[in-house]
Structure formats: structure tokens, C-alpha cells
Motif scaffolding. Structure first.
Motif, mmCIF file in Angstrom:
data_model
loop_
_atom_site.group_PDB
_atom_site.id
_atom_site.type_symbol
_atom_site.label_atom_id
_atom_site.label_comp_id
_atom_site.label_asym_id
_atom_site.label_seq_id
_atom_site.Cartn_x
_atom_site.Cartn_y
_atom_site.Cartn_z
ATOM 1 N N VAL A 127 -2.075 39.207 -35.539
ATOM 2 C CA VAL A 127 -2.379 38.469 -34.318
ATOM 3 C C VAL A 127 -3.736 37.784 -34.461
ATOM 4 O O VAL A 127 -3.912 36.628 -34.066
ATOM 5 C CB VAL A 127 -2.363 39.415 -33.102
ATOM 6 C CG1 VAL A 127 -2.837 38.700 -31.853
ATOM 7 C CG2 VAL A 127 -0.974 39.988 -32.895
ATOM 8 N N ALA A 128 -4.703 38.456 -35.045
ATOM 9 C CA ALA A 128 -6.069 37.913 -35.170
ATOM 10 C C ALA A 128 -6.099 36.643 -36.010
ATOM 11 O O ALA A 128 -6.825 35.698 -35.685
ATOM 12 C CB ALA A 128 -6.997 38.959 -35.781
ATOM 13 N N SER A 129 -5.298 36.578 -37.066
ATOM 14 C CA SER A 129 -5.315 35.399 -37.935
ATOM 15 C C SER A 129 -4.343 34.317 -37.478
ATOM 16 O O SER A 129 -4.441 33.178 -37.898
ATOM 17 C CB SER A 129 -4.963 35.799 -39.373
ATOM 18 O OG SER A 129 -3.618 36.214 -39.456
ATOM 19 N N GLY A 130 -3.371 34.686 -36.659
ATOM 20 C CA GLY A 130 -2.349 33.744 -36.237
ATOM 21 C C GLY A 130 -1.221 33.594 -37.230
ATOM 22 O O GLY A 130 -0.294 32.819 -37.006
ATOM 23 N N VAL A 131 -1.276 34.323 -38.337
ATOM 24 C CA VAL A 131 -0.215 34.258 -39.345
ATOM 25 C C VAL A 131 1.001 35.022 -38.818
ATOM 26 O O VAL A 131 0.911 36.206 -38.517
ATOM 27 C CB VAL A 131 -0.683 34.806 -40.710
ATOM 28 C CG1 VAL A 131 0.465 34.855 -41.704
ATOM 29 C CG2 VAL A 131 -1.816 33.961 -41.257
ATOM 30 N N LEU A 178 3.285 30.814 -46.090
ATOM 31 C CA LEU A 178 2.985 31.451 -44.809
ATOM 32 C C LEU A 178 3.134 30.455 -43.676
ATOM 33 O O LEU A 178 3.064 29.247 -43.871
ATOM 34 C CB LEU A 178 1.601 32.103 -44.792
ATOM 35 C CG LEU A 178 0.327 31.257 -44.883
ATOM 36 C CD1 LEU A 178 -0.051 30.646 -43.547
ATOM 37 C CD2 LEU A 178 -0.818 32.131 -45.361
ATOM 38 N N THR A 179 3.350 31.000 -42.497
ATOM 39 C CA THR A 179 3.421 30.233 -41.262
ATOM 40 C C THR A 179 2.319 30.752 -40.352
ATOM 41 O O THR A 179 2.127 31.967 -40.242
ATOM 42 C CB THR A 179 4.782 30.444 -40.569
ATOM 43 O OG1 THR A 179 5.810 30.084 -41.468
ATOM 44 C CG2 THR A 179 4.890 29.625 -39.313
ATOM 45 N N THR A 180 1.596 29.830 -39.718
ATOM 46 C CA THR A 180 0.504 30.243 -38.842
ATOM 47 C C THR A 180 0.444 29.363 -37.588
ATOM 48 O O THR A 180 0.903 28.224 -37.610
ATOM 49 C CB THR A 180 -0.859 30.215 -39.570
ATOM 50 O OG1 THR A 180 -1.867 30.727 -38.697
ATOM 51 C CG2 THR A 180 -1.238 28.820 -40.011
ATOM 52 N N THR A 181 -0.122 29.914 -36.532
ATOM 53 C CA THR A 181 -0.358 29.154 -35.306
ATOM 54 C C THR A 181 -1.837 28.828 -35.152
ATOM 55 O O THR A 181 -2.249 28.288 -34.144
ATOM 56 C CB THR A 181 0.107 29.948 -34.073
ATOM 57 O OG1 THR A 181 -0.578 31.196 -34.045
ATOM 58 C CG2 THR A 181 1.610 30.171 -34.090
ATOM 59 N N SER A 182 -2.637 29.165 -36.151
ATOM 60 C CA SER A 182 -4.082 28.962 -36.077
ATOM 61 C C SER A 182 -4.560 28.233 -37.333
ATOM 62 O O SER A 182 -4.491 28.782 -38.435
ATOM 63 C CB SER A 182 -4.783 30.320 -35.943
ATOM 64 O OG SER A 182 -6.160 30.158 -35.805
ATOM 65 N N THR A 183 -5.043 27.001 -37.152
ATOM 66 C CA THR A 183 -5.459 26.183 -38.291
ATOM 67 C C THR A 183 -6.879 25.663 -38.111
ATOM 68 O O THR A 183 -7.457 25.757 -37.034
ATOM 69 C CB THR A 183 -4.504 24.984 -38.469
ATOM 70 O OG1 THR A 183 -4.507 24.213 -37.268
ATOM 71 C CG2 THR A 183 -3.102 25.433 -38.805
ATOM 72 N N GLN A 184 -7.408 25.107 -39.184
ATOM 73 C CA GLN A 184 -8.747 24.502 -39.174
ATOM 74 C C GLN A 184 -8.741 23.326 -40.149
ATOM 75 O O GLN A 184 -7.892 23.246 -41.032
ATOM 76 C CB GLN A 184 -9.806 25.518 -39.589
ATOM 77 C CG GLN A 184 -9.642 26.010 -41.030
ATOM 78 C CD GLN A 184 -10.697 26.993 -41.457
ATOM 79 O OE1 GLN A 184 -11.857 26.845 -41.110
ATOM 80 N NE2 GLN A 184 -10.297 28.005 -42.214
#
Length: 126
Positions: A114-118, A82-88
Motif C-alpha cells: 500500500v505504501a508504494s502503490g505497487v 509491475l503495476t503501480t498507482t503511484s508514479t513520479q
């Protein structure tokens, strides 16, 4: 007559000045009132077993080249990449912020949202 208008004008100027100084003091003291949302894409490969796809700790960060090399991630079910713009950060390791899944029978398939950034997912049946 000008004194009636002068007092309210000075009051407004004083209030604006107070808010401006407060914002300046917060910024110079290192207090952030907003944190910018990262739009950088980060790439991950699934390292768990089928059914653990929504567990963020089962996703390992990889390079974009390694992500692109995972050509077998075009199946119907089970997480692969997966690709995401939201990480931790979890235990000093970069992970996705959230992995939402769609349940299909016994499978948990990561989904874009959109909510997860994935922004992109790839599946691979075991």
C-alpha cells in the motif's frame, strides 16, 4: 439582554466568513492545499540487472497490452514487471514512486504494498 447574545453571534459569523474568504482566495490564487492521489494504474517493465529492482530508474513504462504480453514473468525471483498507482517524473521520464523489495538470498524481488502503490508484480529469473 439580546445585546449579550448578539455580539458573540456576530463574532462567530465574522470568524467563519474570514476562514471562508481565506480558503476562496487560496483556491483562486492557484494554491492547492491538497493534491489528489492518483488511482490510475501504470505499467512498467524492469530494464536493469538482477539486484537493481529497487532503483526506480531501472523501470520503463509500457502499455497494458505490452505488460500482458510479458507471459514469462511468473518465476520465483528477480524483477520483470509491475503495476503501480503511484508514479513520479525522473529526468522527464515517468517512473514508479517507490519499489519495495523482499530479499531472498541474492535476489531482490519487488513486492506489492500500500505504501508504494505497487499493486501487482511479476518475476523472471535471469
Amino acid at each position: 439582554m439580546t445585546n449579550k447574545f448578539a455580539l458573540p453571534v456576530f463574532a462567530v459569523i465574522a470568524i467563519i466568513g474570514a476562514f471562508t474568504m481565506s480558503a476562496f482566495n487560496n483556491k483562486t490564487a492557484g494554491i492547492e492545499t491538497k493534491s489528489p492521489v492518483s488511482q490510475t494504474e501504470t505499467f512498467f517493465q524492469f530494464a536493469g540487472t538482477p539486484g537493481q529492482e529497487e532503483d526506480e530508474t531501472k523501470w520503463n513504462q509500457i502499455t497494458e497490452a505490452a505488460y500482458d504480453a510479458l507471459t514469462g514473468c511468473n518465476k520465483t525471483n528477480d524483477g520483470c514487471r509491475l503495476t503501480t498507482t503511484s508514479t513520479q517524473m525522473i529526468s522527464s521520464v515517468l517512473r514508479p514512486q517507490l519499489v519495495e523489495v523482499t530479499i531472498s538470498g541474492l535476489h531482490k524481488n519487488p513486492k506489492t504494498s500500500v505504501a508504494s502503490g505497487v499493486t501487482e508484480v511479476g518475476n523472471a529469473n535471469p
